[in-house]
Design an enzyme around this catalytic site. Structure first.
Site, PDB file in Angstrom:
ATOM      1  N   GLU A 139      -1.018 -15.030  -2.419  1.00  0.00           N
ATOM      2  CA  GLU A 139      -0.366 -15.841  -1.381  1.00  0.00           C
ATOM      3  C   GLU A 139      -1.126 -17.154  -1.138  1.00  0.00           C
ATOM      4  OE1 GLU A 139       2.624 -15.272   0.737  1.00  0.00           O
ATOM      5  OE2 GLU A 139       2.896 -14.262  -1.165  1.00  0.00           O
ATOM      6  N   TYR A 142      -0.613 -15.862   7.483  1.00  0.00           N
ATOM      7  CA  TYR A 142      -1.384 -14.864   6.721  1.00  0.00           C
ATOM      8  C   TYR A 142      -2.206 -15.545   5.639  1.00  0.00           C
ATOM      9  CZ  TYR A 142      -2.265 -11.352   3.076  1.00  0.00           C
ATOM     10  OH  TYR A 142      -2.864 -10.560   2.108  1.00  0.00           O
ATOM     11  N   THR A 194      -5.832 -13.043  -2.259  1.00  0.00           N
ATOM     12  CA  THR A 194      -4.426 -12.788  -2.556  1.00  0.00           C
ATOM     13  C   THR A 194      -3.735 -13.940  -3.276  1.00  0.00           C
ATOM     14  OG1 THR A 194      -2.256 -12.622  -1.460  1.00  0.00           O
ATOM     15  CG2 THR A 194      -4.022 -13.508  -0.132  1.00  0.00           C
ATOM     16  N   LYS A 226      -6.228 -15.946   5.021  1.00  0.00           N
ATOM     17  CA  LYS A 226      -6.875 -15.477   3.783  1.00  0.00           C
ATOM     18  C   LYS A 226      -7.628 -16.613   3.085  1.00  0.00           C
ATOM     19  CE  LYS A 226      -5.957 -11.027   3.159  1.00  0.00           C
ATOM     20  NZ  LYS A 226      -6.984 -10.001   2.909  1.00  0.00           N
TER      21      LYS A 226
HETATM   22  P1  NAP Z   1      -2.267  -2.257   4.149  1.00  0.00           P
HETATM   23  O1  NAP Z   1      -1.656  -1.053   3.521  1.00  0.00           O
HETATM   24  O2  NAP Z   1      -1.502  -3.034   5.148  1.00  0.00           O
HETATM   25  O3  NAP Z   1      -3.655  -1.780   4.825  1.00  0.00           O
HETATM   26  C1  NAP Z   1      -4.358  -2.604   5.708  1.00  0.00           C
HETATM   27  C2  NAP Z   1      -5.517  -1.840   6.311  1.00  0.00           C
HETATM   28  O4  NAP Z   1      -6.183  -2.682   7.271  1.00  0.00           O
HETATM   29  C3  NAP Z   1      -5.099  -0.556   7.072  1.00  0.00           C
HETATM   30  O5  NAP Z   1      -6.061   0.438   6.868  1.00  0.00           O
HETATM   31  C4  NAP Z   1      -5.137  -1.026   8.513  1.00  0.00           C
HETATM   32  O6  NAP Z   1      -5.361   0.018   9.442  1.00  0.00           O
HETATM   33  C5  NAP Z   1      -6.355  -1.941   8.477  1.00  0.00           C
HETATM   34  N1  NAP Z   1      -6.432  -2.826   9.635  1.00  0.00           N
HETATM   35  C6  NAP Z   1      -5.473  -3.660  10.103  1.00  0.00           C
HETATM   36  N2  NAP Z   1      -5.896  -4.293  11.202  1.00  0.00           N
HETATM   37  C7  NAP Z   1      -7.165  -3.851  11.436  1.00  0.00           C
HETATM   38  C8  NAP Z   1      -8.125  -4.125  12.433  1.00  0.00           C
HETATM   39  N3  NAP Z   1      -7.912  -4.983  13.439  1.00  0.00           N
HETATM   40  N4  NAP Z   1      -9.328  -3.497  12.369  1.00  0.00           N
HETATM   41  C9  NAP Z   1      -9.574  -2.609  11.380  1.00  0.00           C
HETATM   42  N5  NAP Z   1      -8.696  -2.291  10.419  1.00  0.00           N
HETATM   43  C10 NAP Z   1      -7.495  -2.920  10.439  1.00  0.00           C
HETATM   44  O7  NAP Z   1      -2.734  -3.298   3.032  1.00  0.00           O
HETATM   45  P2  NAP Z   1      -2.979  -3.064   1.449  1.00  0.00           P
HETATM   46  O8  NAP Z   1      -1.708  -3.324   0.740  1.00  0.00           O
HETATM   47  O9  NAP Z   1      -3.716  -1.812   1.251  1.00  0.00           O
HETATM   48  O10 NAP Z   1      -3.919  -4.312   1.121  1.00  0.00           O
HETATM   49  C11 NAP Z   1      -5.343  -4.217   1.235  1.00  0.00           C
HETATM   50  C12 NAP Z   1      -5.921  -5.609   1.360  1.00  0.00           C
HETATM   51  O11 NAP Z   1      -5.577  -6.385   0.207  1.00  0.00           O
HETATM   52  C13 NAP Z   1      -5.425  -6.413   2.553  1.00  0.00           C
HETATM   53  O12 NAP Z   1      -6.490  -7.231   2.989  1.00  0.00           O
HETATM   54  C14 NAP Z   1      -4.316  -7.276   1.975  1.00  0.00           C
HETATM   55  O13 NAP Z   1      -4.149  -8.433   2.742  1.00  0.00           O
HETATM   56  C15 NAP Z   1      -4.868  -7.565   0.594  1.00  0.00           C
HETATM   57  N6  NAP Z   1      -3.907  -7.801  -0.479  1.00  0.00           N
HETATM   58  C16 NAP Z   1      -2.889  -6.924  -0.694  1.00  0.00           C
HETATM   59  C17 NAP Z   1      -2.027  -7.123  -1.766  1.00  0.00           C
HETATM   60  C18 NAP Z   1      -0.911  -6.159  -2.069  1.00  0.00           C
HETATM   61  O14 NAP Z   1      -0.002  -6.540  -2.827  1.00  0.00           O
HETATM   62  N7  NAP Z   1      -0.971  -4.929  -1.585  1.00  0.00           N
HETATM   63  C19 NAP Z   1      -2.232  -8.227  -2.616  1.00  0.00           C
HETATM   64  C20 NAP Z   1      -3.286  -9.079  -2.362  1.00  0.00           C
HETATM   65  C21 NAP Z   1      -4.138  -8.854  -1.309  1.00  0.00           C
HETATM   66  P3  NAP Z   1      -4.119   0.849  10.100  1.00  0.00           P
HETATM   67  O15 NAP Z   1      -3.751   1.892   9.078  1.00  0.00           O
HETATM   68  O16 NAP Z   1      -4.714   1.386  11.327  1.00  0.00           O
HETATM   69  O17 NAP Z   1      -3.008  -0.126  10.311  1.00  0.00           O
HETATM   70  O1  F7E Z   2       7.809  -9.848   0.323  1.00  0.00           O
HETATM   71  C1  F7E Z   2      11.204 -11.278   0.131  1.00  0.00           C
HETATM   72  C2  F7E Z   2      10.167 -11.950   1.019  1.00  0.00           C
HETATM   73  O2  F7E Z   2       6.794  -8.549   2.183  1.00  0.00           O
HETATM   74  C3  F7E Z   2       8.042 -10.220  -1.001  1.00  0.00           C
HETATM   75  C4  F7E Z   2       1.475  -8.456   0.874  1.00  0.00           C
HETATM   76  O3  F7E Z   2       0.893  -7.296   0.330  1.00  0.00           O
HETATM   77  O4  F7E Z   2       1.839  -9.390  -1.296  1.00  0.00           O
HETATM   78  C5  F7E Z   2       2.501  -9.004  -0.096  1.00  0.00           C
HETATM   79  O5  F7E Z   2       3.135 -10.126   0.500  1.00  0.00           O
HETATM   80  C6  F7E Z   2       9.207 -11.201  -1.061  1.00  0.00           C
HETATM   81  C7  F7E Z   2       9.122 -12.332  -0.031  1.00  0.00           C
HETATM   82  O6  F7E Z   2       5.396  -9.146   0.150  1.00  0.00           O
HETATM   83  C8  F7E Z   2      12.998  -8.913   2.215  1.00  0.00           C
HETATM   84  O7  F7E Z   2      10.753 -13.061   1.710  1.00  0.00           O
HETATM   85  C9  F7E Z   2      13.491 -10.438   0.769  1.00  0.00           C
HETATM   86  O8  F7E Z   2       9.497 -13.546  -0.651  1.00  0.00           O
HETATM   87  O9  F7E Z   2       7.121  -7.435  -0.049  1.00  0.00           O
HETATM   88  P1  F7E Z   2       6.795  -8.652   0.713  1.00  0.00           P
HETATM   89  P2  F7E Z   2       4.640 -10.557   0.170  1.00  0.00           P
HETATM   90  O10 F7E Z   2       5.098 -11.413   1.275  1.00  0.00           O
HETATM   91  O11 F7E Z   2       4.718 -11.107  -1.212  1.00  0.00           O
HETATM   92  C10 F7E Z   2       0.811 -10.390  -1.151  1.00  0.00           C
HETATM   93  C11 F7E Z   2       0.185 -10.624  -2.505  1.00  0.00           C
HETATM   94  C12 F7E Z   2      -0.154 -10.079  -0.064  1.00  0.00           C
HETATM   95  O12 F7E Z   2      -1.310 -10.494  -0.128  1.00  0.00           O
HETATM   96  C13 F7E Z   2       0.381  -9.479   1.182  1.00  0.00           C
HETATM   97  O13 F7E Z   2      -0.662  -8.814   1.904  1.00  0.00           O
HETATM   98  O14 F7E Z   2      10.415 -10.498  -0.758  1.00  0.00           O
HETATM   99  N1  F7E Z   2      12.133 -10.405   0.860  1.00  0.00           N
HETATM  100  N2  F7E Z   2      14.039  -9.535   1.589  1.00  0.00           N
HETATM  101  C14 F7E Z   2      11.799  -9.478   1.748  1.00  0.00           C
HETATM  102  N3  F7E Z   2      10.583  -9.061   2.165  1.00  0.00           N
HETATM  103  C15 F7E Z   2      10.551  -8.059   3.076  1.00  0.00           C
HETATM  104  N4  F7E Z   2       9.355  -7.605   3.483  1.00  0.00           N
HETATM  105  N5  F7E Z   2      11.709  -7.486   3.589  1.00  0.00           N
HETATM  106  C16 F7E Z   2      12.959  -7.885   3.191  1.00  0.00           C
HETATM  107  O15 F7E Z   2      13.977  -7.360   3.615  1.00  0.00           O
END
Ligand code: NAP
Ligand code: F7E
Length: 348
Positions: free
Chosen positions: A127, A149, A125, A153
């Site tokens: 992050e 987090y 990620t 990662k």
């Molecule tokens: P998500 O919607 O939160 O999905 C996470 C998945 O992990 C869900 O299927 C969840 O199951 C499962 N999970 C959580 N805890 C678990 C456990 N203890 N055992 C087995 N499964 C578990 O995340 P996403 O946005 O699809 O992201 C997919 C991956 O990419 C994650 O690793 C995330 O950190 C990474 N990532 C995401 C982004 C982004 O912007 N979306 C960017 C960079 C990296 P449940 O449905 O049961 O909760």
């Molecule tokens: O926050 C700000 C918050 O929770 C984005 C995950 O998929 O992307 C995701 O992580 C920004 C942050 O995503 C609210 O403080 C303001 O600065 O949508 P987010 P994230 O933290 O960037 C990365 C790439 C991953 O890997 C992660 O798994 O928005 N923010 N106001 C807020 N955020 C939330 N959630 N809620 C608010 O009300």
């Protein structure tokens, strides 16, 4: 027929990746964890639920991970499962380490012990960069995690490198920047905004409380990002890639554009609520995807304004259908009001 195992198939990326791999002719297996209420709405929403083979596995249970890999004998593993919400990682730092960090080792170690030729994708990620030392960020930019987090990662990132070098496992880190969609979880800021915009424009809700409006992110479109995961596993040699749009926008800009889509003034309907601020935040992310473009032939198509429009319009259509009494798989009606959730930072 090629076989793929997706951990976290019930999440946003898992569902889109499953859809993509099914279209490519794969047999798709997915792990899910036992919950008291089933959580397959994304797979149902994309109309692929019946086409997937499900295997129960929890990342904290190494035996169940080994079992899932033994049953499916996959050519490719896409390790997506994680506690993925940065905000929650401040509330559950130990659990996040056990799942998001050690979960990666449980998958890699299972592959090593089973002595199989499976290729592994690790969901790394942006992050990892934290408050990055250079902009835009590339595969060479140093990491400086800013949350439990991202620290978890970071451990997963390095274990992937270590298993690649020590045991010759084909394992890749996809360093994906934020990617969003209409099936994004409601706690993430983009979907929180588009869902609230839809409700406010239909008179179902009044105000949208947000935290740090100044944070800037590089937001792309999830269905395009999952294609890069597959591309990474089709190369001659395993490597790590940044996947991004090389554009950055603030949370405020996202809110402005989202309210624009329904013709409302964001300032009238949004308020800053300190309860949504994190103890530590990442200020600015912007990714340079040129290596992925050169080596994988991958580049983003959907840009910021289009992404916002896609998300608002879909949330709006769902709430309109709901107002007409229609029921279909969708998360929002069951989601609790965030103001009712008490955590350290959300405590009233
Ligand atoms: P998500 O919607 O939160 O999905 C996470 C998945 O992990 C869900 O299927 C969840 O199951 C499962 N999970 C959580 N805890 C678990 C456990 N203890 N055992 C087995 N499964 C578990 O995340 P996403 O946005 O699809 O992201 C997919 C991956 O990419 C994650 O690793 C995330 O950190 C990474 N990532 C995401 C982004 C982004 O912007 N979306 C960017 C960079 C990296 P449940 O449905 O049961 O909760
Ligand atoms: O926050 C700000 C918050 O929770 C984005 C995950 O998929 O992307 C995701 O992580 C920004 C942050 O995503 C609210 O403080 C303001 O600065 O949508 P987010 P994230 O933290 O960037 C990365 C790439 C991953 O890997 C992660 O798994 O928005 N923010 N106001 C807020 N955020 C939330 N959630 N809620 C608010 O009300």
């Amino acid at each position: 027929m090629k076989k793929a195992l997706i951990t976290g198939i019930t999440g946003q990326d898992g569902a889109y990746l499953a859809e993509f791999l099914l279209k490519k002719g794969y047999r798709v297996y997915g792990t899910y964890r036992r919950l008291s209420t089933p959580n397959f709405w994304r797979l149902q929403y994309l109309n692929i639920f019946e086409k997937i083979d499900l295997i129960p596995a929890d990342l904290v249970d190494a035996g169940s991970v080994i079992e899932a890999i033994s049953i499916s004998e996959p050519d490719e593993i896409y390790h997506l499962a994680a506690q993925s919400f940065v905000g929650a990682s401040f509330e559950q730092p130990i659990g996040t380490g056990a799942v998001t960090g050690l979960g990666v080792t449980r998958v890699l170690e299972a592959v090593r012990q089973l002595e199989i030729k499976t290729r592994v994708y690790q969901a790394s990620t942006s992050e990892l960069y934290g408050n990055a030392q250079e902009t835009p960020q590339t595969e060479k930019t140093p990491f400086k995690p800013q949350s439990p987090y991202s620290a978890a990662k970071l451990y997963g990132y390095w274990m992937t490198e270590i298993y690649r070098e020590a045991y010759g496992i084909y394992a890749c880190n996809g360093i994906l920047f934020n990617h969003e969609s209409p099936i994004r979880g409601l706690e993430f800021v983009t979907r929180k905004i588009t869902n609230a915009v839809a409700k406010i424009s239909l008179g179902i809700e009044k105000k949208l409380p947000l935290g740090n409006l100044e944070a800037k992110r590089d937001w792309g479109y999830a269905p395009e990002y999952v294609q890069s995961m597959w591309l990474m596993l089709q190369q001659k040699k395993p490597d790590d890639y940044v996947i991004a749009t090389n554009e950055t926008h603030s949370v405020q800009e996202f809110a402005e554009k989202a309210f624009d889509v329904v013709g409302l003034d964001w300032q009238k309907h949004t308020k800053v609520d300190r309860r949504f601020m994190r103890p530590l935040d990442v200020n600015l992310l912007k990714g340079d995807y040129s290596k992925a473009e050169k080596k994988l032939g991958w580049k983003p198509k959907t840009r910021f304004e289009k992404l916002v429009k896609i998300m608002v319009e879909e949330d709006l259509e769902r709430w309109q259908r709901w107002q007409k009494g229609e029921h279909f798989p969708w998360d929002a009606p069951l989601y609790p009001n965030e103001m009712k959730i008490l955590t350290r930072s959300l405590k009233v």
